[in-house]
Structure formats: C-alpha cells, structure tokens
Design an enzyme around this catalytic site. Structure first.
Site, short mmCIF file in Angstrom:
data_model
loop_
_atom_site.label_atom_id
_atom_site.label_comp_id
_atom_site.label_asym_id
_atom_site.label_seq_id
_atom_site.Cartn_x
_atom_site.Cartn_y
_atom_site.Cartn_z
N LYS A 115 52.40 -60.48 5.98
CA LYS A 115 51.25 -59.54 4.58
C LYS A 115 49.76 -60.09 5.76
O LYS A 115 49.12 -58.88 5.18
CB LYS A 115 51.16 -60.76 3.42
CG LYS A 115 52.56 -60.07 2.68
CD LYS A 115 52.10 -60.81 0.76
CE LYS A 115 53.48 -59.84 0.23
NZ LYS A 115 53.92 -61.16 -0.50
N LYS A 217 64.81 -52.89 3.37
CA LYS A 217 64.62 -53.26 2.21
C LYS A 217 64.36 -52.82 0.83
O LYS A 217 62.99 -52.03 1.70
CB LYS A 217 64.79 -55.24 1.59
CG LYS A 217 63.50 -55.34 1.88
CD LYS A 217 63.19 -56.61 1.48
CE LYS A 217 61.87 -57.08 0.83
NZ LYS A 217 61.46 -57.88 -0.16
N LYS A 220 58.62 -52.33 -2.30
CA LYS A 220 57.55 -51.59 -3.05
C LYS A 220 56.04 -50.46 -1.99
O LYS A 220 55.27 -50.07 -1.58
CB LYS A 220 56.46 -53.16 -4.20
CG LYS A 220 56.06 -53.03 -5.48
CD LYS A 220 56.00 -53.73 -6.66
CE LYS A 220 57.11 -54.45 -6.89
NZ LYS A 220 56.47 -55.73 -7.91
#
Ligand code: TRP
Length: 353
Positions: A115, A217, A220
């Site tokens: 992130k 994977k 979102k």
C-alpha cells in the site's frame, strides 16, 4: 452464547461491496461457524480510514457490508454482529498495544509495503521502500495509521480473546503478528491474558480466490472482481470477458495462469466432475472457453442470486440494521471493556480516585 465455546472473531474492512474473494475467504466461513462457536463478526470502519475514504462513502459502505453479512446468512441471534467504531475500547487498547510493537516489524509487513508503494506511486518493488517513506521529497505521504494497521487488527482480535480467526490467505501475516504481540505482551507482564489466535479453514489451507484479469487474486483495488450484488447481466458480462489464453497448442501442455484462475474459481462453485472435464478438455486441446465461462457464470449466479435478493431488502430496512448493530455493540463492548480493564491494570494504568 455459552462461554465454553471457543471464540471466533473476524472482520471485513469497509471499502466497497463484498466480492467472491471476501465470500469464500471469510463470509461463507462466518455462516458455517456460527452454530458451533461463540462468534463475533464486525465491520472494520476504523481500518477503512487508513486509506482516507470520503465520509459519506465510508458510512454507506458500512451499511452495505452489514446488509451483505445478513443477506449471506450471518444470523444476529447466533453471532454478535457489530461495527468496529462502536467499541471505543478498541481505540484505547490500540494506543496501549502500540507500546509493544516495533516500527521495524510494521515496516516489513507485506500489506504495508504494497500500500505504501501504491500511495507513493512506486512501481518497481526492488526500491528500498523505507528510505522512500522517510526521505520522500514529494508531497505524498504514507499515514501512520496505515503503518499501525496490524496493531489495530491485533487489538480487534485480542480484546475479544478470540481463539479462531477465519480470514483469507492475504491476512495470514497479520495473524502471525497478532500471535507474536500476544506472546510478547503475556511474557513482558508475566500474565496469561491473551490466547494465541489461529486462522480457521474448513479445508486444510487458506482459500485464494483469483480475479478475472488473468493475474493475481481478486481484490477491490485490482478491478477484477465479481461482487455478490452484481446483477445477472453485469455478472455474465464480466465472466464472459475474463482473460484466457489463445488455447492449448499441444496436448498436455501446462495450463496457463489465466485459465488456471478460471478453473480455480470454478472449483469453488461447480461440481468437481465438471471442473475435471474442462481440465481434460484443456489437456486434449478440445476446450472451448465460451462454454467454460457460461458454465462458470451460471454456477456463480446460483451462489449470488439469493444473497443479492435478500441484500436489497435488508439494505433499505434502517430500523432492522440499527437493531442488529445496537445489540451487537452492547455484547462486543461488554467483553472488550472487561479485557481493557485487565490490560490497563497489568500495564500499571491505575486510578487514584
Ligand atoms: N484486515 C482485514 C482485511 O482487510 C480486516 C480485519 C480488521 C480483520 N480487523 C480484523 C479480520 C480482525 C479478522 C480479524 O480483510
């Protein structure tokens, strides 16, 4: 809710609707576990703040996920369903636990690095991320809440003294940290306050749900999701557009990643013989991706349609939602307050009056 049962706790971050990855990684297990364990399931709205959402969107997301929990079959009479921020004890214990968490171990957490890299706009993962964070000359910043995300998650778990935490594979590192923090706290103060929580899977390994874009994977932020509330048309379209390959060129060649991903998705929704028949068809080069995708879309719809239908009813029932979360908050707070009291006492935060 009897106290001899093992305690199960899990949560989902309030960032957008739930997708199949959340369903197979977490939600479907929530439903299966609620009869046999003392279960607490929550919506992690404080964790969602780490990515600075718009306030209105955050609030709607909490409502949506609550409705999705309920629509998927989480039963408020069996499990405790609550919103993380309704338990302020969590925020206080987060401060306290942080005193025993190393900056280095947080900086090394894979989810943090990912992130942080995204927020700083760094593509190349060979770059030294710690140096970039400390010395970055741009006006981009990585907030401290993102760094301490694992502390907050550990507190969610430890404050309820949970034994089992059903989560997907991507959360295993956070659970490992939680165990480490629990051991560290217990041994520093010479107490036996926190059990060491473990992941829980009905099979023998954590489920990994791939996305539709042929890469990793379902997530979102990857834009490769099938949402539980996607309507039929949207869902079919997404599946029909999923990335495949040009088709096998010779018999028994290894299955390419994009096709393997679709077969993995199929393994979650479709009868094993049918999945095998597609694997065989790949091996003998007779596979037709159009057929595979049609089958996959139908089978996914069998899972999602009843959930979507219930979702729309529940979402609009404000009074019902309010009742569920109030009842959940009361139970969750009572238990959290008891643990926090012990933690404060053990750490020497004691009152004079
Ligand atoms: N980090 C989890 C996720 O992104 C959400 C979460 C927050 C959680 N606190 C938790 C999961 C405690 C299990 C237990 O999915």
């Amino acid at each position: 809710m009897s106290s001899e049962k093992e305690i199960v706790l899990s949560g989902i971050r309030a960032t957008g609707n739930l997708h199949l990855g959340n369903y197979y990684g977490a939600l479907s297990k929530f439903v299966k576990m609620q009869d046999d364990y003392d279960c607490l399931y929550f919506i992690a709205d404080l964790h969602a703040l780490t990515t600075n959402p718009q306030p209105e969107a955050l609030h709607e997301n909490v409502r949506n996920i609550l409705a999705e929990y309920l629509a998927a079959g989480v039963d408020p009479d069996k499990a405790t369903i609550f919103v993380q921020s309704d338990v302020p004890e969590v925020s206080e214990m987060y401060l306290l636990l942080n005193m025993h968490v190393g900056i280095g171990e947080l900086l090394r957490t894979a989810s943090f690095k990912d992130k942080a890299r995204k927020q700083l706009g760094i593509k190349d993962d060979s770059q030294d991320i710690e140096r970039q964070i400390i010395g970055n000359e741009t006006n981009k910043r990585v907030n401290a809440g993102l760094l301490t995300y694992p502390t907050l998650m550990a507190v969610d778990i430890l404050i309820q003294k949970a034994h089992k935490v059903p989560v997907g594979k991507d959360q295993e590192q956070h659970l490992e940290l939680t165990r480490r923090f629990a051991r560290r706290f217990n041994s520093f103060y010479g107490v036996d306050l926190f059990p060491e929580p473990e992941n829980f899977n009905f099979g023998d390994h954590a489920v990994k749900v791939p996305g539709l874009d042929g890469s990793g994977k379902m997530g979102k932020s990857e834009g490769n999701c099938i949402y539980l509330v996607d309507d039929e048309k949207v869902l079919r379209k997404k599946v029909m557009r999923a990335v495949t390959d040009e088709g096998p060129k010779e018999p028994n060649q290894p299955i390419s990643q994009p096709v393997e991903n679709l077969l993995t998705l199929m393994e979650l929704t479709t009868a094993p013989e049918i999945v095998q028949s597609y694997r065989d068809a790949y091996a003998d080069c007779s596979i037709r991706y159009g057929d595979l995708k049609k089958q996959l879309a139908e089978d996914i719809l069998k899972v999602t349609t009843p959930i979507r239908e219930r979702y729309h009813d529940i979402r609009n029932d404000d009074a019902y939602i309010a009742r569920v979360v109030r009842q959940g908050a009361e139970k969750a707070r009572e238990r959290a307050a008891a643990t926090l009291k012990e933690v404060r006492e053990v750490m020497g935060i004691r009152k004079f009056y």
